[in-house]
Design an enzyme around this catalytic site. Structure first.
Site, PDB file in Angstrom:
ATOM      1  NE  ARG A  38      -2.204  -1.465   3.605  1.00  0.00           N
ATOM      2  CZ  ARG A  38      -2.109  -1.283   4.926  1.00  0.00           C
ATOM      3  NH1 ARG A  38      -3.549  -0.922   4.966  1.00  0.00           N
ATOM      4  NH2 ARG A  38      -1.669  -1.492   5.616  1.00  0.00           N
ATOM      5  CG  ASN A  56      -4.075  -4.101   2.676  1.00  0.00           C
ATOM      6  OD1 ASN A  56      -3.245  -5.025   2.064  1.00  0.00           O
ATOM      7  ND2 ASN A  56      -3.179  -4.205   4.521  1.00  0.00           N
TER       8      ASN A  56
END
Length: 113
Positions: A38, A56
């Site tokens: 990320r 996520n």
């Protein structure tokens, strides 16, 4: 303002306004959680000047959306599918809902929780 400066400004505005924008959703499968995927995605999106988000999932994938000029969105798609974070392993990237947009619907690139 001088006539030549006005003409230059007019031309630049037309180029910027005629730039094609795209939006695309993505889901990345593989070893993509716990490997800073990320963070690297957010950094890469920002470096390309794109807008979007990354998150996520509970199933171990990473999802998100990218918006910006078509050529830069294509570069981000390539990065998501083939590069990722240094410790990640990308098995599959699924892109969906790709569409042209007239203006950005998201501003900035960030991580969602």
């Amino acid at each position: 303002m001088f006539p030549s400066a006005r003409l230059l400004l007019f031309c630049l505005l037309n180029v910027v306004m005629s730039e094609k924008l795209a939006s695309v959703d993505f889901e990345i499968f593989g070893n993509v959680q716990g490997v800073c995927f990320r963070m690297y995605t957010e950094d890469h999106g920002q470096s390309l000047g794109l807008s979007g988000w990354v998150k996520n999932t509970r199933t171990g994938t990473v999802i998100g959306q990218v918006q910006g000029p078509v050529d830069k969105v294509d570069k981000m798609k390539y990065w998501l599918q083939n590069v990722g974070s240094p410790s990640s392993r990308i098995d599959r990237a699924v892109f969906s809902n790709q569409r042209h947009i007239s203006k950005l619907e998201i501003h900035g690139f960030n991580t969602r929780y």
